[in-house]
Scaffold this active site. Structure first.
Site, PDB file in Angstrom:
ATOM      1  N   HIS A   9     -44.921 -18.655 -66.400  1.00 43.17           N
ATOM      2  CA  HIS A   9     -43.731 -17.622 -66.417  1.00 43.17           C
ATOM      3  C   HIS A   9     -43.528 -17.207 -67.753  1.00 43.17           C
ATOM      4  O   HIS A   9     -43.123 -17.915 -68.625  1.00 43.17           O
ATOM      5  CB  HIS A   9     -42.785 -18.513 -65.895  1.00 43.17           C
ATOM      6  CG  HIS A   9     -41.489 -18.004 -65.503  1.00 43.17           C
ATOM      7  ND1 HIS A   9     -40.218 -18.487 -66.099  1.00 43.17           N
ATOM      8  CD2 HIS A   9     -41.234 -17.062 -64.694  1.00 43.17           C
ATOM      9  CE1 HIS A   9     -39.230 -17.529 -65.426  1.00 43.17           C
ATOM     10  NE2 HIS A   9     -40.000 -16.779 -64.559  1.00 43.17           N
ATOM     11  N   ARG A  10     -43.245 -15.857 -67.572  1.00 40.39           N
ATOM     12  CA  ARG A  10     -42.956 -15.018 -69.085  1.00 40.39           C
ATOM     13  C   ARG A  10     -44.141 -15.359 -70.207  1.00 40.39           C
ATOM     14  O   ARG A  10     -43.819 -15.596 -71.071  1.00 40.39           O
ATOM     15  CB  ARG A  10     -41.753 -15.336 -69.464  1.00 40.39           C
ATOM     16  CG  ARG A  10     -40.435 -15.059 -68.351  1.00 40.39           C
ATOM     17  CD  ARG A  10     -39.147 -15.274 -68.744  1.00 40.39           C
ATOM     18  NE  ARG A  10     -38.061 -15.164 -67.427  1.00 40.39           N
ATOM     19  CZ  ARG A  10     -36.942 -15.676 -67.615  1.00 40.39           C
ATOM     20  NH1 ARG A  10     -36.579 -15.935 -68.576  1.00 40.39           N
ATOM     21  NH2 ARG A  10     -36.251 -15.654 -66.486  1.00 40.39           N
ATOM     22  N   GLU A  36     -47.121 -14.111 -65.761  1.00 39.19           N
ATOM     23  CA  GLU A  36     -46.166 -13.518 -65.142  1.00 39.19           C
ATOM     24  C   GLU A  36     -45.449 -12.730 -66.311  1.00 39.19           C
ATOM     25  O   GLU A  36     -45.181 -13.624 -67.278  1.00 39.19           O
ATOM     26  CB  GLU A  36     -45.196 -14.325 -64.355  1.00 39.19           C
ATOM     27  CG  GLU A  36     -43.896 -13.309 -63.744  1.00 39.19           C
ATOM     28  CD  GLU A  36     -42.668 -13.386 -64.218  1.00 39.19           C
ATOM     29  OE1 GLU A  36     -41.721 -12.726 -63.666  1.00 39.19           O
ATOM     30  OE2 GLU A  36     -42.484 -14.059 -65.304  1.00 39.19           O
ATOM     31  N   ASP A  38     -42.193  -9.704 -67.264  1.00 41.54           N
ATOM     32  CA  ASP A  38     -41.003  -8.691 -66.598  1.00 41.54           C
ATOM     33  C   ASP A  38     -41.326  -7.209 -67.543  1.00 41.54           C
ATOM     34  O   ASP A  38     -41.331  -7.291 -68.629  1.00 41.54           O
ATOM     35  CB  ASP A  38     -39.781  -9.316 -66.941  1.00 41.54           C
ATOM     36  CG  ASP A  38     -39.578 -10.539 -66.466  1.00 41.54           C
ATOM     37  OD1 ASP A  38     -39.451 -10.740 -65.155  1.00 41.54           O
ATOM     38  OD2 ASP A  38     -39.518 -11.553 -67.109  1.00 41.54           O
ATOM     39  N   HIS A  50     -37.442  -9.138 -70.139  1.00 43.00           N
ATOM     40  CA  HIS A  50     -36.488  -9.689 -68.913  1.00 43.00           C
ATOM     41  C   HIS A  50     -35.229  -9.145 -68.771  1.00 43.00           C
ATOM     42  O   HIS A  50     -34.779  -8.599 -67.667  1.00 43.00           O
ATOM     43  CB  HIS A  50     -36.648 -11.099 -68.900  1.00 43.00           C
ATOM     44  CG  HIS A  50     -35.969 -11.684 -67.898  1.00 43.00           C
ATOM     45  ND1 HIS A  50     -34.578 -11.805 -67.591  1.00 43.00           N
ATOM     46  CD2 HIS A  50     -36.417 -12.311 -66.749  1.00 43.00           C
ATOM     47  CE1 HIS A  50     -34.258 -12.150 -66.346  1.00 43.00           C
ATOM     48  NE2 HIS A  50     -35.333 -12.535 -65.693  1.00 43.00           N
ATOM     49  N   GLU A 102     -43.789  -7.989 -62.826  1.00 42.82           N
ATOM     50  CA  GLU A 102     -42.364  -8.036 -62.182  1.00 42.82           C
ATOM     51  C   GLU A 102     -41.705  -6.733 -62.366  1.00 42.82           C
ATOM     52  O   GLU A 102     -41.160  -6.722 -63.613  1.00 42.82           O
ATOM     53  CB  GLU A 102     -41.742  -8.993 -62.444  1.00 42.82           C
ATOM     54  CG  GLU A 102     -40.396  -9.090 -61.407  1.00 42.82           C
ATOM     55  CD  GLU A 102     -39.146 -10.207 -61.696  1.00 42.82           C
ATOM     56  OE1 GLU A 102     -39.649 -11.378 -61.994  1.00 42.82           O
ATOM     57  OE2 GLU A 102     -38.124  -9.933 -61.478  1.00 42.82           O
ATOM     58  N   LYS A 104     -38.739  -4.921 -63.008  1.00 45.15           N
ATOM     59  CA  LYS A 104     -37.197  -5.410 -63.311  1.00 45.15           C
ATOM     60  C   LYS A 104     -36.281  -4.062 -63.061  1.00 45.15           C
ATOM     61  O   LYS A 104     -35.462  -4.303 -62.514  1.00 45.15           O
ATOM     62  CB  LYS A 104     -37.075  -5.910 -64.293  1.00 45.15           C
ATOM     63  CG  LYS A 104     -37.434  -7.361 -64.630  1.00 45.15           C
ATOM     64  CD  LYS A 104     -36.143  -8.134 -63.979  1.00 45.15           C
ATOM     65  CE  LYS A 104     -36.730  -9.610 -64.085  1.00 45.15           C
ATOM     66  NZ  LYS A 104     -35.930 -10.551 -63.107  1.00 45.15           N
ATOM     67  N   ASP A 220     -42.897 -22.461 -66.651  1.00 44.42           N
ATOM     68  CA  ASP A 220     -42.749 -22.207 -68.026  1.00 44.42           C
ATOM     69  C   ASP A 220     -43.691 -23.040 -68.992  1.00 44.42           C
ATOM     70  O   ASP A 220     -43.977 -22.943 -70.007  1.00 44.42           O
ATOM     71  CB  ASP A 220     -41.447 -22.609 -68.713  1.00 44.42           C
ATOM     72  CG  ASP A 220     -40.236 -21.408 -68.059  1.00 44.42           C
ATOM     73  OD1 ASP A 220     -40.654 -20.276 -68.126  1.00 44.42           O
ATOM     74  OD2 ASP A 220     -39.513 -21.933 -67.436  1.00 44.42           O
TER      75      ASP A 220
HETATM   76  O1  G3P Z   1     -41.224 -13.780 -60.836  1.00 42.88           O
HETATM   77  C1  G3P Z   1     -40.706 -15.222 -60.702  1.00 42.88           C
HETATM   78  C2  G3P Z   1     -39.392 -14.958 -61.525  1.00 42.88           C
HETATM   79  O2  G3P Z   1     -39.934 -14.609 -62.923  1.00 42.88           O
HETATM   80  C3  G3P Z   1     -38.196 -14.325 -61.090  1.00 42.88           C
HETATM   81  O3  G3P Z   1     -36.938 -14.617 -61.767  1.00 42.88           O
HETATM   82  O4  G3P Z   1     -35.172 -14.069 -63.319  1.00 42.88           O
HETATM   83  O5  G3P Z   1     -37.240 -15.426 -64.153  1.00 42.88           O
HETATM   84  O6  G3P Z   1     -37.645 -12.888 -63.847  1.00 42.88           O
HETATM   85  P1  G3P Z   1     -36.763 -14.225 -63.283  1.00 42.88           P
HETATM   86 CA    CA Z   2     -39.755 -12.610 -63.893  1.00 40.36          CA
END
Ligand code: G3P
Ligand code: CA
Length: 228
Positions: A9-10, A36, A38, A50, A102, A104, A220
């Site tokens: 994540h990120r 992943e 953003d 993000h 993602e 955004k 994470d």
């Molecule tokens: O893509 C999953 C998650 O990243 C979505 O929420 O706020 O972390 O971008 P957020």
């Molecule tokens: Ca995200």
């Protein structure tokens, strides 16, 4: 049974400054199957970030859109890292994992797909190297190429989530972890949708989701989900 996938994540946001190349490299080192990030479109460039504002993750202040690209690229996004472009992320990952982009911001679908096309048709990548996701259904509907894999982000799955998924041509749904139940996973699978909940950081939560039969998790801390 297919492999339980770990999506950093990120990047590896629990270890490194989120959405930086350093974070992505760490996720790869830790064995993530996917990373992943953003994406926002700023003055014609796809930047990996993000928030719409700079304050939380950089040494800048205010809205990204109010700064020049040169000024944005001069900022510190943590430990001396710059805000990366999406192209830099593709080059860094270099097919060692799939990339979940993602969307955004608005108007990101077309330029993201153009970059995917460049890597597929010029550099020999596969569509399966990518997964484009968003909470914004209009943005997902704007993805111009049906071959691009799509994930529909859901906060709380509603009764009509299956219809929404079909409308955006999703192959996966990405619900918030706390709403994932065995019934939801079975229903999604019946509809041919893979299930990737976000964001599972506690080992017990990762184990619970795995036991429910999800296809993988966003985390994470990639080392906690690899091989779970
Ligand atoms: O893509 C999953 C998650 O990243 C979505 O929420 O706020 O972390 O971008 P957020
Ligand atoms: Ca995200």
């Amino acid at each position: 049974m297919s492999q339980f996938l770990c999506i950093g994540h990120r990047g590896a946001g629990g270890h490194e400054p989120e959405n930086t190349l350093r974070s992505i490299r760490r996720a790869l080192e830790l064995g993530a199957h996917g990373v992943e990030i953003d994406v926002r479109l700023v003055h014609g460039e796809l930047l990996v970030m993000h928030d719409a504002k700079l304050d939380r993750t950089t040494n800048g202040h205010g809205y990204l859109i109010r700064k020049s690209l040169t000024a944005l690229r001069a900022l510190d996004a943590g430990q001396g890292e710059r805000i990366p472009t999406l192209r830099e992320v593709f080059q860094t990952v270099n097919r060692r994992a799939f990339i979940n982009i993602e969307l955004k911001g608005r108007k990101t679908a077309a330029p993201v797909c153009a970059l995917i096309h460049e890597f597929v048709y010029t550099h020999g990548w596969q569509y399966a190297d990518f997964l484009v996701s968003s909470f914004h259904r209009t943005e997902l509907r704007a993805v111009p190429d049906p071959q691009v894999p799509i994930g529909l982000l859901l906060t709380r799955p509603t009764r009509l989530y299956g219809l929404s998924a079909r409308r955006v041509r999703a192959c996966a749904v990405h619900p918030a972890v706390r709403y994932v139940t065995a019934r939801f996973v079975a229903d999604a699978h019946r509809r041919g949708l893979r299930v990737f909940p976000y964001t599972a950081n506690e080992p017990a939560e990762i184990a619970r989701l795995r036991d429910l039969g999800v296809d993988g998790v966003f985390t994470d801390f990639p080392e906690r989900a690899v091989g779970a």
